[in-house]
Design an enzyme around this catalytic site. Structure first.
Site, PDB file in Angstrom:
ATOM      1  N   ASP A   1      18.851   8.464   0.101  1.00 26.17           N
ATOM      2  CA  ASP A   1      19.832   8.635   1.123  1.00 26.17           C
ATOM      3  C   ASP A   1      21.085   7.932   0.602  1.00 26.17           C
ATOM      4  O   ASP A   1      21.458   7.889  -0.567  1.00 26.17           O
ATOM      5  CB  ASP A   1      19.432   7.804   2.468  1.00 26.17           C
ATOM      6  CG  ASP A   1      19.476   6.420   2.305  1.00 26.17           C
ATOM      7  OD1 ASP A   1      19.223   5.793   1.188  1.00 26.17           O
ATOM      8  OD2 ASP A   1      19.091   5.607   3.285  1.00 26.17           O
ATOM      9  N   HIS A   2      22.098   7.840   1.535  1.00 20.82           N
ATOM     10  CA  HIS A   2      23.543   7.548   1.115  1.00 20.82           C
ATOM     11  C   HIS A   2      23.535   6.054   0.328  1.00 20.82           C
ATOM     12  O   HIS A   2      24.043   5.848  -0.713  1.00 20.82           O
ATOM     13  CB  HIS A   2      24.510   7.469   2.222  1.00 20.82           C
ATOM     14  CG  HIS A   2      23.842   6.627   3.420  1.00 20.82           C
ATOM     15  ND1 HIS A   2      23.011   6.944   4.285  1.00 20.82           N
ATOM     16  CD2 HIS A   2      24.355   5.404   3.852  1.00 20.82           C
ATOM     17  CE1 HIS A   2      22.600   5.922   5.015  1.00 20.82           C
ATOM     18  NE2 HIS A   2      23.277   4.919   4.867  1.00 20.82           N
TER      19      HIS A   2
ATOM     20  N   CYS B   1      16.409   4.317  -1.578  1.00 23.72           N
ATOM     21  CA  CYS B   1      17.168   4.077  -0.128  1.00 23.72           C
ATOM     22  C   CYS B   1      17.841   2.593  -0.364  1.00 23.72           C
ATOM     23  O   CYS B   1      17.804   1.992  -1.538  1.00 23.72           O
ATOM     24  CB  CYS B   1      16.505   4.199   1.010  1.00 23.72           C
ATOM     25  SG  CYS B   1      14.850   3.025   1.189  1.00 23.72           S
TER      26      CYS B   1
ATOM     27  N   THR C   1      16.681  -0.332   0.511  1.00 26.06           N
ATOM     28  CA  THR C   1      15.510  -1.242   0.241  1.00 26.06           C
ATOM     29  C   THR C   1      14.071  -0.520  -0.417  1.00 26.06           C
ATOM     30  O   THR C   1      13.402  -1.370  -1.132  1.00 26.06           O
ATOM     31  CB  THR C   1      14.965  -2.062   1.429  1.00 26.06           C
ATOM     32  OG1 THR C   1      14.381  -0.867   2.370  1.00 26.06           O
ATOM     33  CG2 THR C   1      15.750  -2.735   1.990  1.00 26.06           C
ATOM     34  N   GLY C   2      14.047   0.857  -0.270  1.00 22.72           N
ATOM     35  CA  GLY C   2      12.900   1.381  -0.710  1.00 22.72           C
ATOM     36  C   GLY C   2      11.827   1.408   0.406  1.00 22.72           C
ATOM     37  O   GLY C   2      10.800   2.277   0.343  1.00 22.72           O
TER      38      GLY C   2
ATOM     39  N   GLY D   1      11.941   2.123   3.700  1.00 16.28           N
ATOM     40  CA  GLY D   1      12.006   3.262   4.775  1.00 16.28           C
ATOM     41  C   GLY D   1      11.470   4.544   3.927  1.00 16.28           C
ATOM     42  O   GLY D   1      10.677   5.144   4.515  1.00 16.28           O
ATOM     43  N   MET D   2      11.880   4.733   2.791  1.00 18.84           N
ATOM     44  CA  MET D   2      11.492   5.851   2.073  1.00 18.84           C
ATOM     45  C   MET D   2       9.977   5.847   1.823  1.00 18.84           C
ATOM     46  O   MET D   2       9.292   6.776   1.959  1.00 18.84           O
ATOM     47  CB  MET D   2      12.034   5.962   0.613  1.00 18.84           C
ATOM     48  CG  MET D   2      13.622   6.448   0.605  1.00 18.84           C
ATOM     49  SD  MET D   2      13.509   8.232   1.142  1.00 18.84           S
ATOM     50  CE  MET D   2      15.212   8.596   0.670  1.00 18.84           C
TER      51      MET D   2
ATOM     52  N   HIS E   1      -4.171   1.455 -10.737  1.00 21.81           N
ATOM     53  CA  HIS E   1      -4.962   1.229  -9.573  1.00 21.81           C
ATOM     54  C   HIS E   1      -5.015   1.976  -8.551  1.00 21.81           C
ATOM     55  O   HIS E   1      -5.730   2.771  -7.849  1.00 21.81           O
ATOM     56  CB  HIS E   1      -5.008  -0.352  -9.132  1.00 21.81           C
ATOM     57  CG  HIS E   1      -5.522  -1.323  -9.961  1.00 21.81           C
ATOM     58  ND1 HIS E   1      -5.890  -2.571  -9.762  1.00 21.81           N
ATOM     59  CD2 HIS E   1      -5.503  -1.373 -11.282  1.00 21.81           C
ATOM     60  CE1 HIS E   1      -6.142  -3.288 -10.549  1.00 21.81           C
ATOM     61  NE2 HIS E   1      -6.271  -2.520 -11.540  1.00 21.81           N
TER      62      HIS E   1
ATOM     63  N   ARG F   1     -13.708   2.781 -10.435  1.00 19.43           N
ATOM     64  CA  ARG F   1     -13.912   2.116  -9.133  1.00 19.43           C
ATOM     65  C   ARG F   1     -12.723   2.435  -8.134  1.00 19.43           C
ATOM     66  O   ARG F   1     -12.718   2.338  -7.179  1.00 19.43           O
ATOM     67  CB  ARG F   1     -14.100   0.730  -8.970  1.00 19.43           C
ATOM     68  CG  ARG F   1     -12.678   0.029  -9.624  1.00 19.43           C
ATOM     69  CD  ARG F   1     -13.351  -1.635 -10.026  1.00 19.43           C
ATOM     70  NE  ARG F   1     -12.388  -2.687 -10.207  1.00 19.43           N
ATOM     71  CZ  ARG F   1     -11.955  -2.683 -11.446  1.00 19.43           C
ATOM     72  NH1 ARG F   1     -12.021  -1.550 -12.302  1.00 19.43           N
ATOM     73  NH2 ARG F   1     -10.968  -3.244 -11.706  1.00 19.43           N
ATOM     74  N   HIS F   2     -11.537   2.574  -9.035  1.00 20.47           N
ATOM     75  CA  HIS F   2     -10.099   2.854  -8.256  1.00 20.47           C
ATOM     76  C   HIS F   2     -10.079   4.240  -7.450  1.00 20.47           C
ATOM     77  O   HIS F   2      -9.520   4.305  -6.460  1.00 20.47           O
ATOM     78  CB  HIS F   2      -8.958   2.694  -9.239  1.00 20.47           C
ATOM     79  CG  HIS F   2      -8.913   1.326  -9.585  1.00 20.47           C
ATOM     80  ND1 HIS F   2      -8.831   0.152  -9.045  1.00 20.47           N
ATOM     81  CD2 HIS F   2      -9.138   1.019 -11.052  1.00 20.47           C
ATOM     82  CE1 HIS F   2      -8.837  -0.955  -9.938  1.00 20.47           C
ATOM     83  NE2 HIS F   2      -8.993  -0.240 -11.182  1.00 20.47           N
TER      84      HIS F   2
HETATM   85  C1  RB5 Z   1      20.495   2.842   5.290  1.00 17.51           C
HETATM   86  O1  RB5 Z   1      21.413   1.876   5.973  1.00 17.51           O
HETATM   87  C2  RB5 Z   1      19.256   1.978   5.061  1.00 17.51           C
HETATM   88  O2  RB5 Z   1      18.635   1.576   6.502  1.00 17.51           O
HETATM   89  C3  RB5 Z   1      18.342   2.833   4.288  1.00 17.51           C
HETATM   90  O3  RB5 Z   1      18.769   2.922   3.372  1.00 17.51           O
HETATM   91  C4  RB5 Z   1      16.734   1.958   4.125  1.00 17.51           C
HETATM   92  O4  RB5 Z   1      16.882   0.789   3.393  1.00 17.51           O
HETATM   93  C5  RB5 Z   1      15.687   2.035   5.470  1.00 17.51           C
HETATM   94  O5  RB5 Z   1      14.689   1.603   4.914  1.00 17.51           O
END
Ligand code: RB5
Length: 146
Positions: free
Chosen positions: A8-9, A65, A67-68, A70-71, A98, A132-133
């Site tokens: 995303d942005h 994104c 934080t990673g 949301g994705m 794993h 096992r994995h």
């Molecule tokens: C965008 O502001 C932010 O919410 C998105 O990039 C992501 O971090 C969501 O988990």
């Protein structure tokens, strides 16, 4: 190896860094967007990258994104996707060995570009251990099919 990448942005700048890094290492990169820093919705890009992996167009996916997280939440809604949001080398290796993770999720606001490239390298170069994995992954597939 063909890699689908998307952001995303909030992850756009890191996506561009990763794309260049991977291309320099000889990977073919399918860029599913976004293509600028205008505000957008990360599930759109999670879906596009995961569809590319699930269809076989790409072998692995990388999503960025803020934080990673949301994705990874969005990606893991798709049947057959095993997405891992991470920020350390041990986990990058372990989730391949794993979990047979097929999508790496990174946060531009939580991981610097040097570490992000290292994490991508580890993720893409580490194999699944099976055994096992695989039994445990089969259980997850059963959950998906219930
Ligand atoms: C965008 O502001 C932010 O919410 C998105 O990039 C992501 O971090 C969501 O988990």
């Amino acid at each position: 190896m063909i890699i689908a990448i998307g952001s995303d942005h909030a992850g756009f700048s890191l996506k561009e860094v990763l794309k260049k890094h991977l291309e320099e290492k000889g990977y073919q990169v399918n860029d599913k967007g976004t293509h600028d820093t205008n505000s957008c919705h990360y599930p759109v890009y999670a879906k596009a990258v995961c569809q590319s992996v699930l269809s076989g167009e790409s072998e692995m996916g990388i999503l960025v994104c803020g934080t990673g997280i949301g994705m990874s939440i969005a990606a893991n809604k798709m049947k057959g996707i095993r997405a891992a949001a991470l920020s350390d080398c041990f986990t990058a290796e372990a989730t391949r060995m794993h979990n047979n993770a097929n999508v790496l999720c990174l946060g531009e606001r939580t991981v610097g570009p040097g570490l992000a490239c290292k994490l991508a390298d580890i993720f893409l170069e580490t194999g699944f251990q099976g055994g096992r994995h695989q039994t445990r992954l089969d259980m997850i597939t059963e959950m998906e099919n219930e």
